[in-house]
Design a protein around this motif. Structure first.
Motif, PDB file in Angstrom:
ATOM      1  N   ASP A 193       0.826  -1.212   0.000  1.00 41.15           N
ATOM      2  CA  ASP A 193       0.000   0.000   0.000  1.00 41.15           C
ATOM      3  C   ASP A 193       0.856   1.256   0.000  1.00 41.15           C
ATOM      4  O   ASP A 193       0.544   2.236  -0.691  1.00 41.15           O
ATOM      5  N   LEU A 194       1.934   1.228   0.773  1.00 41.01           N
ATOM      6  CA  LEU A 194       2.823   2.386   0.795  1.00 41.01           C
ATOM      7  C   LEU A 194       3.500   2.581  -0.561  1.00 41.01           C
ATOM      8  O   LEU A 194       3.628   3.717  -1.047  1.00 41.01           O
ATOM      9  N   GLY A 195       3.918   1.482  -1.196  1.00 39.57           N
ATOM     10  CA  GLY A 195       4.509   1.588  -2.526  1.00 39.57           C
ATOM     11  C   GLY A 195       3.521   2.116  -3.550  1.00 39.57           C
ATOM     12  O   GLY A 195       3.885   2.886  -4.451  1.00 39.57           O
ATOM     13  N   LEU A 196       2.255   1.718  -3.433  1.00 41.24           N
ATOM     14  CA  LEU A 196       1.233   2.216  -4.351  1.00 41.24           C
ATOM     15  C   LEU A 196       1.061   3.722  -4.209  1.00 41.24           C
ATOM     16  O   LEU A 196       0.989   4.446  -5.212  1.00 41.24           O
ATOM     17  N   MET A 197       1.017   4.212  -2.981  1.00 44.77           N
ATOM     18  CA  MET A 197       0.843   5.651  -2.778  1.00 44.77           C
ATOM     19  C   MET A 197       2.068   6.438  -3.240  1.00 44.77           C
ATOM     20  O   MET A 197       1.941   7.553  -3.755  1.00 44.77           O
ATOM     21  N   LEU A 198       3.247   5.862  -3.071  1.00 44.42           N
ATOM     22  CA  LEU A 198       4.450   6.527  -3.571  1.00 44.42           C
ATOM     23  C   LEU A 198       4.434   6.592  -5.098  1.00 44.42           C
ATOM     24  O   LEU A 198       4.840   7.597  -5.697  1.00 44.42           O
ATOM     25  N   GLU A 199       3.938   5.525  -5.717  1.00 48.22           N
ATOM     26  CA  GLU A 199       3.852   5.521  -7.185  1.00 48.22           C
ATOM     27  C   GLU A 199       2.809   6.519  -7.681  1.00 48.22           C
ATOM     28  O   GLU A 199       3.026   7.212  -8.680  1.00 48.22           O
ATOM     29  N   VAL A 200       1.688   6.601  -6.996  1.00 47.26           N
ATOM     30  CA  VAL A 200       0.638   7.532  -7.405  1.00 47.26           C
ATOM     31  C   VAL A 200       1.089   8.976  -7.263  1.00 47.26           C
ATOM     32  O   VAL A 200       0.839   9.815  -8.136  1.00 47.26           O
ATOM     33  N   SER A 201       1.764   9.276  -6.166  1.00 49.05           N
ATOM     34  CA  SER A 201       2.222  10.649  -5.930  1.00 49.05           C
ATOM     35  C   SER A 201       3.478  11.000  -6.712  1.00 49.05           C
ATOM     36  O   SER A 201       3.898  12.163  -6.717  1.00 49.05           O
ATOM     37  N   PRO A 245      -3.181   7.830   3.272  1.00 51.58           N
ATOM     38  CA  PRO A 245      -3.990   6.909   2.448  1.00 51.58           C
ATOM     39  C   PRO A 245      -3.477   5.476   2.464  1.00 51.58           C
ATOM     40  O   PRO A 245      -4.274   4.528   2.415  1.00 51.58           O
ATOM     41  N   ALA A 246      -2.150   5.298   2.529  1.00 49.66           N
ATOM     42  CA  ALA A 246      -1.617   3.935   2.611  1.00 49.66           C
ATOM     43  C   ALA A 246      -2.052   3.265   3.911  1.00 49.66           C
ATOM     44  O   ALA A 246      -2.419   2.078   3.924  1.00 49.66           O
ATOM     45  N   PHE A 247      -2.024   4.009   4.997  1.00 48.47           N
ATOM     46  CA  PHE A 247      -2.472   3.473   6.286  1.00 48.47           C
ATOM     47  C   PHE A 247      -3.957   3.124   6.247  1.00 48.47           C
ATOM     48  O   PHE A 247      -4.385   2.076   6.760  1.00 48.47           O
ATOM     49  N   ALA A 248      -4.772   3.988   5.618  1.00 44.18           N
ATOM     50  CA  ALA A 248      -6.214   3.724   5.538  1.00 44.18           C
ATOM     51  C   ALA A 248      -6.497   2.454   4.729  1.00 44.18           C
ATOM     52  O   ALA A 248      -7.349   1.639   5.112  1.00 44.18           O
ATOM     53  N   LEU A 249      -5.781   2.257   3.627  1.00 45.09           N
ATOM     54  CA  LEU A 249      -5.959   1.038   2.829  1.00 45.09           C
ATOM     55  C   LEU A 249      -5.578  -0.206   3.626  1.00 45.09           C
ATOM     56  O   LEU A 249      -6.271  -1.232   3.580  1.00 45.09           O
ATOM     57  N   SER A 250      -4.477  -0.131   4.347  1.00 43.72           N
ATOM     58  CA  SER A 250      -4.048  -1.276   5.151  1.00 43.72           C
ATOM     59  C   SER A 250      -5.044  -1.580   6.260  1.00 43.72           C
ATOM     60  O   SER A 250      -5.327  -2.753   6.563  1.00 43.72           O
ATOM     61  N   GLU A 251      -5.597  -0.534   6.870  1.00 41.80           N
ATOM     62  CA  GLU A 251      -6.576  -0.737   7.929  1.00 41.80           C
ATOM     63  C   GLU A 251      -7.847  -1.402   7.395  1.00 41.80           C
ATOM     64  O   GLU A 251      -8.425  -2.273   8.045  1.00 41.80           O
ATOM     65  N   LEU A 252      -8.276  -0.988   6.203  1.00 43.36           N
ATOM     66  CA  LEU A 252      -9.465  -1.607   5.615  1.00 43.36           C
ATOM     67  C   LEU A 252      -9.228  -3.084   5.305  1.00 43.36           C
ATOM     68  O   LEU A 252     -10.100  -3.924   5.544  1.00 43.36           O
TER      69      LEU A 252
END
Length: 253
Positions: free
Chosen positions: A154-162, A180-187
Motif C-alpha cells: 500500500d505504501l509503494g502504491l501511494m508513492l507511485e501515485v504521488s 492513504p496507505a495506512f487507511a488502505l491497510s486498515e481496511l
C-alpha cells in the motif's frame, strides 16, 4: 360605525408615518464600521492571522484526522461486521458502536498521544518552540504509528501515485503519503477480521437452512430461526470481550 372606530386609529397612524418619513429620509444614513477589521500594520500581525487560519483549518479537519490517522477505522469496521454477521439491524445502535470505538481508539492511541504531548504540546506551551516546529514534532509519533500498521504494498502504491522516489527511511515519507496507505491497510485488516468473524455465523445459517428444508418449512425465513442461536453463541463465548481483545492486540502485538 364599528368599522369606522376600527379604521380611525389605523388611518391616524398611517398619517403620522407619512409625516415622519421625509424627516427620517433627510437625515444622513450612518453605515456601521467594524474597527476590528483592518489591514495588518506589521508582518508579525499578518503571521498571527495566518497561524489562526491554519489552526481553524486543522480543527475543521480534526474528524478526518481521527478517522483516518488512528485505530478508529479498523475498530468501527469490525464492529459493523459483527452486527451484520449476527443479523441484527440496529442493535447495538450506531451511537453505542461509535462511542465504544472512540474510547477504544483513545486507549490504543494513548502511548502515541502521550509522546505527542511530551515532545510537541508541552514545549510549545512553555514557549520553547514555535507553532510550526510543534506541528512537525507532533506528526512524527503519529506517522510512526501509522507506518507500523501499513503494508509495504500500500505504501509503494501511494508513492507511485504521488510520483515520489523510494524513501531511504521512514522519516523521508511524507505525511500525505502515509495517511492513504495506512487507511488502505486498515481496511484490509478489518475485512480480514470481519471474514473470520463471519464464518461461524454462516455455518449456523447453513445448518438452520438445511434442517428447515428437510422438515419442509419452506415459508419460514431461515434467519428467523438462526438469529437466537447466533446471539446465544456470541454471548456464551463472550464475543465482545474476544473481539475487543483481538482488536487491541492487533495494534500492540
Amino acid at each position: 360605525m364599528r368599522s369606522a372606530r376600527i379604521l380611525r386609529p389605523l388611518l391616524l397612524t398611517a398619517a403620522l408615518l407619512a409625516l415622519a418619513a421625509p424627516a427620517a429620509l433627510a437625515q444622513p444614513l450612518e453605515i456601521p464600521t467594524f474597527d476590528f477589521i483592518r489591514p495588518a500594520e506589521t508582518p508579525q500581525e499578518g503571521l498571527q492571522t495566518m497561524q489562526l487560519l491554519l489552526l481553524l483549518t486543522v480543527l475543521t479537519l480534526a474528524p478526518a484526522i481521527i478517522i483516518l490517522c488512528t485505530s478508529f477505522t479498523r475498530i468501527i469496521v469490525v464492529f459493523g461486521f459483527i452486527r451484520t454477521a449476527l443479523g441484527l439491524q440496529q442493535t447495538p445502535p450506531n451511537q453505542v458502536l461509535i462511542g465504544l470505538a472512540l474510547f477504544l481508539t483513545a486507549a490504543v492511541m494513548m502511548p502515541t498521544f502521550s509522546e505527542i504531548n511530551q515532545t510537541a504540546v508541552q514545549p510549545y506551551l512553555a514557549g520553547e518552540i514555535d507553532q510550526v516546529e510543534a506541528i512537525e514534532r507532533g506528526a512524527l509519533p503519529l506517522k510512526a504509528f501509522m507506518l507500523r500498521q501499513t503494508r509495504e504494498a500500500d505504501l509503494g502504491l501511494m508513492l507511485e501515485v504521488s510520483g515520489q522516489p523510494a524513501p531511504e527511511g521512514p522519516e523521508d515519507v511524507s505525511f500525505l503519503t502515509v495517511v492513504p496507505a495506512f487507511a488502505l491497510s486498515e481496511l484490509k485488516t478489518a475485512f480480514t477480521m470481519g471474514f473470520l468473524i463471519y464464518l461461524p455465523f454462516i455455518i449456523i445459517d447453513l445448518i438452520t437452512a438445511s434442517l428447515m428444508m428437510s422438515l419442509g418449512m419452506m415459508m419460514v425465513p431461515p434467519t428467523l430461526i438462526s438469529l437466537p442461536f447466533k446471539v446465544l453463541l456470541f454471548v456464551l463465548v463472550d464475543g465482545w470481550h474476544l473481539v475487543v481483545e483481538s482488536l487491541v492486540r492487533s495494534f500492540t502485538g
